[in-house]
Scaffold this motif. Structure first.
Motif, short mmCIF file in Angstrom:
data_model
loop_
_atom_site.label_atom_id
_atom_site.label_comp_id
_atom_site.label_asym_id
_atom_site.label_seq_id
_atom_site.Cartn_x
_atom_site.Cartn_y
_atom_site.Cartn_z
N GLN A 170 69.99 46.64 55.35
CA GLN A 170 68.66 45.45 55.12
C GLN A 170 67.07 46.43 55.63
N ASN A 205 59.06 42.11 57.32
CA ASN A 205 60.20 41.58 56.90
C ASN A 205 61.16 40.18 57.89
N CYS A 212 61.63 38.04 58.86
CA CYS A 212 61.95 36.95 58.55
C CYS A 212 63.24 36.52 57.41
N CYS A 213 62.78 36.83 56.84
CA CYS A 213 63.95 37.07 55.57
C CYS A 213 64.86 37.92 55.62
N SER A 259 67.19 35.53 57.62
CA SER A 259 67.41 34.25 57.33
C SER A 259 68.14 34.57 56.01
N ASP A 260 68.30 36.33 55.98
CA ASP A 260 69.84 36.52 54.80
C ASP A 260 71.02 37.19 54.69
#
Lengths: 184, 164
Positions: free
Chosen positions: A135, A45, A47-48, A51-52
């Motif tokens: 995250q 995860n 990349c997500c 960017s988040d």
């Protein structure tokens, strides 16, 4: 670079004694699959998450993407995204190794000075790292709830471990805290 | 310090990517064998004095001339140093069992060993005999489990090879 095992060896060698207290290493071995799953959860995860985290940092401080802000032209925004990914990558390595030496030696050493020289605001960087920390904890825990996700709630299989890998969540958080401490 | 995990991380870092599935598979492979290695390391650490003493006695028994005047095992000081050297190899084997690779032996035992033994005019055959004795002395269910003994013997073999 050291891992949990070579760290034990290097510290035993300092007093020319055998490694006889193996309880911590046995725990690493016993929870080995959990650790690999946690590393996989972050790596899959990444990349997500990156960017988040950067988007969240900018949402809270719109000045960053206005003229004169540190994320203003695309070129600087791209550098920011790249740096966030690098930090997350080294935290992942540290989590895999079970030791922070790779993070310290290859990522954090001199990072604060570099950012000071380049005029990168550390408060914003720290905020992005904090978001990635939350995250990572969420991905390792894998415990989505109605209150957070609402209608988008999506359950990923059944519960594998009752304690939701609490020790690994704490360990991963400690590596993010290390990054934050190194920057501030 | 070279181990499976650090090798995997170094390779991933050189390519600038996150740990891939195959990286995690190789770590998993190392972890699977780790339980046996930990057992061997623990047993060796608990008995290192006895293991080293027996190995030392065996090599002095075979090479009795070492006690003669002018030889390597002549005085009490030299005897203590011989025993210490054997124990040193055993400790490095303990480290290798913990790490899961031959890194500690390579870096702290074998590298430069030949030059040191030549400079001090020490014969390597007695070391080989001591380690060979330890190699045959280990017994599967009595001392440790069969898998643990395999890991322990493999490192003794590695050390013997490096000396011969």
């Amino acid at each position: 670079m050291l891992d949990a095992f070579s760290k034990a060896v290097v510290s035993a060698d300092a007093s020319t004694s055998c490694v006889s207290d193996l309880s911590g290493l046995k725990a690493y071995v016993a929870s080995g699959n959990r650790r690999l799953d946690a590393v996989n959860a972050i790596a899959s995860n990444a990349c997500c998450m990156v960017s988040d985290a950067v988007a969240g940092m900018i949402c809270e401080n719109q000045g960053l993407i206005q003229a004169g802000g540190n994320c203003y032209p695309n070129r600087r925004m791209a550098a920011c995204l790249r740096d966030a990914e690098i930090v997350l990558r080294y935290v992942t390595y540290a989590l895999l190794a079970g030791d922070a030496s790779v993070l310290d030696d290859r990522c954090l050493n001199g990072l604060k000075e570099t950012y000071a020289a380049l005029g990168v605001p550390t408060t914003s960087t720290v905020r992005a790292v904090q978001i990635m920390k939350a995250q990572a904890a969420a991905h390792i825990k894998d415990q989505p709830s109605e209150s957070f996700a609402g209608a988008k709630l999506r359950k990923m299989g059944t519960i594998v471990t009752e304690d939701r890998c609490a020790s690994l969540v704490a360990e991963a958080s400690s590596y993010f805290d290390r990054v934050i401490a190194a920057l501030s | 310090m070279k181990s499976v995990v650090t090798t995997v991380i170094a390779a991933a870092d050189a390519a600038g990517r996150f740990p891939s599935t195959s990286d995690l598979e190789s770590v998993q492979g190392s972890i699977q064998r780790a339980a046996a290695r930990m057992e061997a390391a623990e047993k060796l650490a608990a008995n290192i004095d006895n293991v080293s003493k027996e190995a030392y006695d065996a090599c002095i028994k075979k090479y009795g001339y070492l006690n003669n005047s002018g030889e390597a095992n002549e005085t009490q000081v030299k005897k203590d140093k011989c025993l210490r050297d054997i124990k040193h190899y055993m400790r490095l084997i303990n480290y290798c069992l913990v790490v899961g690779g031959t890194g500690p032996l390579d870096e702290w035992g074998i590298a430069g060993g030949r030059e040191v033994y030549r400079a001090l005019d020490l014969p390597t055959a007695p070391y080989v005999e001591a380690l060979r004795f330890a190699r045959t002395r280990g017994c599967a269910p009595r001392d440790m489990s069969a898998q643990a003994l395999v890991e322990y013997n493999a490192l003794l073999d590695y050390t013997i090879n490096s000396l011969s």
